[in-house]
Write a protein that holds these residues in place. Structure first.
Motif, PDB file in Angstrom:
ATOM      1  N   SER A 118       1.843  10.231  21.780  1.00  0.00           N
ATOM      2  CA  SER A 118       1.119  11.350  22.412  1.00  0.00           C
ATOM      3  C   SER A 118      -0.258  11.553  21.795  1.00  0.00           C
ATOM      4  CB  SER A 118       1.947  12.634  22.329  1.00  0.00           C
ATOM      5  OG  SER A 118       3.189  12.472  22.987  1.00  0.00           O
ATOM      6  N   GLY A 119      -0.903  10.467  21.393  1.00  0.00           N
ATOM      7  CA  GLY A 119      -2.253  10.533  20.873  1.00  0.00           C
ATOM      8  C   GLY A 119      -2.371  10.423  19.371  1.00  0.00           C
ATOM      9  N   THR A 120      -1.270  10.500  18.646  1.00  0.00           N
ATOM     10  CA  THR A 120      -1.282  10.336  17.197  1.00  0.00           C
ATOM     11  C   THR A 120      -0.819   8.932  16.858  1.00  0.00           C
ATOM     12  OG1 THR A 120      -0.847  12.681  16.810  1.00  0.00           O
ATOM     13  CG2 THR A 120      -0.372  11.169  15.000  1.00  0.00           C
ATOM     14  N   SER A 121      -1.635   8.205  16.088  1.00  0.00           N
ATOM     15  CA  SER A 121      -1.398   6.779  15.855  1.00  0.00           C
ATOM     16  C   SER A 121      -1.333   6.439  14.375  1.00  0.00           C
ATOM     17  CB  SER A 121      -2.510   5.947  16.501  1.00  0.00           C
ATOM     18  OG  SER A 121      -2.544   6.116  17.894  1.00  0.00           O
ATOM     19  N   THR A 122      -0.687   5.321  14.091  1.00  0.00           N
ATOM     20  CA  THR A 122      -0.797   4.608  12.819  1.00  0.00           C
ATOM     21  C   THR A 122      -0.949   3.135  13.156  1.00  0.00           C
ATOM     22  OG1 THR A 122       1.597   4.274  12.598  1.00  0.00           O
ATOM     23  CG2 THR A 122       0.673   6.280  11.612  1.00  0.00           C
ATOM     24  N   THR A 123      -1.436   2.340  12.213  1.00  0.00           N
ATOM     25  CA  THR A 123      -1.663   0.935  12.523  1.00  0.00           C
ATOM     26  C   THR A 123      -1.370   0.038  11.329  1.00  0.00           C
ATOM     27  OG1 THR A 123      -3.287  -0.672  13.354  1.00  0.00           O
ATOM     28  CG2 THR A 123      -4.131   1.084  11.960  1.00  0.00           C
ATOM     29  N   VAL A 124      -0.976  -1.190  11.635  1.00  0.00           N
ATOM     30  CA  VAL A 124      -0.801  -2.247  10.638  1.00  0.00           C
ATOM     31  C   VAL A 124      -1.544  -3.469  11.155  1.00  0.00           C
ATOM     32  CG1 VAL A 124       1.450  -1.391   9.893  1.00  0.00           C
ATOM     33  CG2 VAL A 124       1.331  -3.117  11.708  1.00  0.00           C
ATOM     34  N   GLY A 125      -1.913  -4.377  10.248  1.00  0.00           N
ATOM     35  CA  GLY A 125      -2.613  -5.569  10.693  1.00  0.00           C
ATOM     36  C   GLY A 125      -2.810  -6.580   9.594  1.00  0.00           C
ATOM     37  N   CYS A 127     -16.082 -15.273   3.455  1.00  0.00           N
ATOM     38  CA  CYS A 127     -14.883 -14.430   3.375  1.00  0.00           C
ATOM     39  C   CYS A 127     -14.706 -13.668   4.678  1.00  0.00           C
ATOM     40  CB  CYS A 127     -14.992 -13.451   2.214  1.00  0.00           C
ATOM     41  SG  CYS A 127     -15.203 -14.220   0.591  1.00  0.00           S
ATOM     42  N   ALA A 128     -13.505 -13.143   4.891  1.00  0.00           N
ATOM     43  CA  ALA A 128     -13.186 -12.353   6.077  1.00  0.00           C
ATOM     44  C   ALA A 128     -12.919 -10.911   5.670  1.00  0.00           C
ATOM     45  CB  ALA A 128     -11.956 -12.929   6.779  1.00  0.00           C
ATOM     46  N   ARG A 129     -13.484  -9.984   6.422  1.00  0.00           N
ATOM     47  CA  ARG A 129     -13.334  -8.562   6.090  1.00  0.00           C
ATOM     48  C   ARG A 129     -13.043  -7.747   7.336  1.00  0.00           C
ATOM     49  NH1 ARG A 129     -17.958  -4.673   3.204  1.00  0.00           N
ATOM     50  NH2 ARG A 129     -16.559  -2.940   2.650  1.00  0.00           N
ATOM     51  N   VAL A 130     -12.168  -6.746   7.208  1.00  0.00           N
ATOM     52  CA  VAL A 130     -11.934  -5.755   8.251  1.00  0.00           C
ATOM     53  C   VAL A 130     -12.086  -4.373   7.637  1.00  0.00           C
ATOM     54  CG1 VAL A 130      -9.423  -5.724   7.858  1.00  0.00           C
ATOM     55  CG2 VAL A 130     -10.368  -4.910  10.042  1.00  0.00           C
ATOM     56  N   MET A 131     -12.712  -3.481   8.389  1.00  0.00           N
ATOM     57  CA  MET A 131     -12.814  -2.080   8.033  1.00  0.00           C
ATOM     58  C   MET A 131     -12.362  -1.259   9.236  1.00  0.00           C
ATOM     59  SD  MET A 131     -16.594  -2.233   6.253  1.00  0.00           S
ATOM     60  CE  MET A 131     -16.599  -0.538   5.670  1.00  0.00           C
ATOM     61  N   LEU A 132     -11.538  -0.259   9.004  1.00  0.00           N
ATOM     62  CA  LEU A 132     -11.074   0.637  10.061  1.00  0.00           C
ATOM     63  C   LEU A 132     -11.555   2.051   9.763  1.00  0.00           C
ATOM     64  CD1 LEU A 132      -7.359  -0.523  10.486  1.00  0.00           C
ATOM     65  CD2 LEU A 132      -9.384  -1.364  11.686  1.00  0.00           C
ATOM     66  N   TYR A 133     -12.112   2.693  10.772  1.00  0.00           N
ATOM     67  CA  TYR A 133     -12.624   4.051  10.620  1.00  0.00           C
ATOM     68  C   TYR A 133     -12.037   4.926  11.711  1.00  0.00           C
ATOM     69  CZ  TYR A 133     -15.931   7.934  10.148  1.00  0.00           C
ATOM     70  OH  TYR A 133     -16.499   9.171   9.965  1.00  0.00           O
ATOM     71  N   ALA A 134     -11.498   6.080  11.316  1.00  0.00           N
ATOM     72  CA  ALA A 134     -10.940   7.047  12.263  1.00  0.00           C
ATOM     73  C   ALA A 134     -11.719   8.343  12.147  1.00  0.00           C
ATOM     74  CB  ALA A 134      -9.462   7.285  11.982  1.00  0.00           C
ATOM     75  N   ASN A 135     -12.291   8.820  13.257  1.00  0.00           N
ATOM     76  CA  ASN A 135     -13.054  10.048  13.237  1.00  0.00           C
ATOM     77  C   ASN A 135     -12.172  11.210  12.798  1.00  0.00           C
ATOM     78  OD1 ASN A 135     -15.517  11.419  13.672  1.00  0.00           O
ATOM     79  ND2 ASN A 135     -14.751  12.229  15.600  1.00  0.00           N
ATOM     80  N   TYR A 153      -2.575  -4.761   5.940  1.00  0.00           N
ATOM     81  CA  TYR A 153      -2.856  -3.354   5.703  1.00  0.00           C
ATOM     82  C   TYR A 153      -1.927  -2.499   6.561  1.00  0.00           C
ATOM     83  CZ  TYR A 153      -5.492  -3.918  10.070  1.00  0.00           C
ATOM     84  OH  TYR A 153      -5.862  -4.219  11.357  1.00  0.00           O
ATOM     85  N   SER A 154      -1.726  -1.271   6.140  1.00  0.00           N
ATOM     86  CA  SER A 154      -1.032  -0.257   6.933  1.00  0.00           C
ATOM     87  C   SER A 154      -1.712   1.069   6.636  1.00  0.00           C
ATOM     88  CB  SER A 154       0.459  -0.195   6.595  1.00  0.00           C
ATOM     89  OG  SER A 154       0.651   0.148   5.238  1.00  0.00           O
ATOM     90  N   THR A 155      -1.714   1.968   7.602  1.00  0.00           N
ATOM     91  CA  THR A 155      -2.509   3.188   7.465  1.00  0.00           C
ATOM     92  C   THR A 155      -1.672   4.435   7.710  1.00  0.00           C
ATOM     93  OG1 THR A 155      -3.171   3.489   9.785  1.00  0.00           O
ATOM     94  CG2 THR A 155      -4.414   1.879   8.476  1.00  0.00           C
ATOM     95  N   GLY A 156      -2.272   5.562   7.354  1.00  0.00           N
ATOM     96  CA  GLY A 156      -1.741   6.852   7.744  1.00  0.00           C
ATOM     97  C   GLY A 156      -2.119   7.157   9.188  1.00  0.00           C
ATOM     98  N   SER A 157      -1.888   8.384   9.605  1.00  0.00           N
ATOM     99  CA  SER A 157      -2.079   8.748  11.007  1.00  0.00           C
ATOM    100  C   SER A 157      -3.526   9.141  11.314  1.00  0.00           C
ATOM    101  CB  SER A 157      -1.144   9.886  11.383  1.00  0.00           C
ATOM    102  OG  SER A 157      -1.421  11.044  10.625  1.00  0.00           O
ATOM    103  N   TYR A 158      -3.904   8.952  12.565  1.00  0.00           N
ATOM    104  CA  TYR A 158      -5.210   9.353  13.085  1.00  0.00           C
ATOM    105  C   TYR A 158      -5.017   9.696  14.557  1.00  0.00           C
ATOM    106  CZ  TYR A 158      -5.042   4.478  14.635  1.00  0.00           C
ATOM    107  OH  TYR A 158      -4.645   3.281  15.177  1.00  0.00           O
ATOM    108  N   SER A 159      -5.940  10.448  15.130  1.00  0.00           N
ATOM    109  CA  SER A 159      -5.717  10.917  16.498  1.00  0.00           C
ATOM    110  C   SER A 159      -6.973  10.948  17.364  1.00  0.00           C
ATOM    111  CB  SER A 159      -5.105  12.326  16.479  1.00  0.00           C
ATOM    112  OG  SER A 159      -5.971  13.232  15.809  1.00  0.00           O
TER     113      SER A 159
END
Length: 269
Positions: free
Chosen positions: A72-79, A90-98, A117-123
């Protein structure tokens, strides 16, 4: 990090998601006199379940694969971010949640190496930044950003098949798609002389209800088209676009609110 004069965010989504200072910090410099090569560049995201989406990105020697839940709009992610070439990079990823900030930052070096990686929640949506890094520095020589919109205020996004993608199938030619309930945009383009970019598009109305499907591509100038006919489609094109392109597709039921999805197709360097 260096700044890239041609990395100009044309997308309203990124503007809403990030402050201007954040966008400026992402981009490196590049000469403007040569046709850039997009070989090995791609990105995509799509819902494969009403409560889950996947996203991916590649650069030469770099591969990102990610999965996210969406309740319902609240997410978490792994990758996983992988270094896929013996290229002294090298390879780099950055994830940003407003509203949250950076929720992941991983860099891996060495052909075949990877990090998860695994993250907390964002919406409020997810900004995915993929870089190819010069080892031992904070400098990247290739990179792009992709925004996955949040679904809290737009639950139709969670429809299976909703998503967007782009990829280069030659060093100078690219294809892209943008899909949401009621509309699908399919496009092709190529680098032109004097650093211009072409865009040839078809927008289709996929809804069987009363309403209109529209799409546009912007890069300095804009080309657009639309149809209100059930099962209908229309084509539009332009050959003098420049820099990064933003492709968007919208559907507006009648009566109802117009809803859109967009993706930025970067100009590589």
């Amino acid at each position: 990090m260096r700044t890239h004069p041609r990395w100009r965010s044309t997308g309203a989504m990124l503007v809403a998601a990030l402050a201007a200072a954040l966008v400026a910090a992402l981009l490196p410099a590049s000469p403007a006199f040569a046709l850039p090569s997009g070989s090995g560049w791609s990105a995509s995201w799509s819902y494969y379940h009403p409560s889950a989406y996947q996203y991916a990105g590649t650069l030469p020697g770099v591969r990102l694969t990610g999965y996210a839940t969406d309740n319902s709009g609240t997410s978490t992610t792994v990758g996983t971010i992988e270094d896929t070439a013996a290229d002294s990079r090298c390879a780099r990823v950055m994830l940003y949640a407003n509203g949250v900030g950076y929720i992941a930052d991983r860099t891996t070096c060495g052909n075949g190496s990877y990090l998860t990686y695994s993250t907390g929640s964002y919406s409020q949506g997810l900004l995915v930044i993929v870089y190819r890094m010069i080892p031992g520095t904070t400098t990247h020589d290739k990179g792009f950003a992709m925004f996955v919109p949040g679904s809290s205020a737009d639950p139709e996004l969670r429809t299976v098949g909703t998503g967007a993608s782009w990829s280069y199938y030659t060093s100078t030619a690219f294809q892209y798609t943008v899909t949401r309930p009621g509309v699908r945009l399919t496009g092709y383009g190529a680098h032109q002389y004097a650093d211009q970019r072409s865009s040839l598009n078809t927008v289709e109305k996929t809804a069987g209800t009363v309403g209109c499907a529209t799409a546009k591509v912007t890069g300095g100038v804009t080309t657009s088209g639309g149809t209100c006919v059930n099962g209908g489609s229309t084509s539009f094109h332009r050959s003098d676009l420049t820099n990064n392109l933003e492709a968007s597709a919208c559907y507006q039921p009648i009566p109802g609110t117009q809803r859109c999805v967009a993706i930025t197709i970067p100009e590589p360097w």
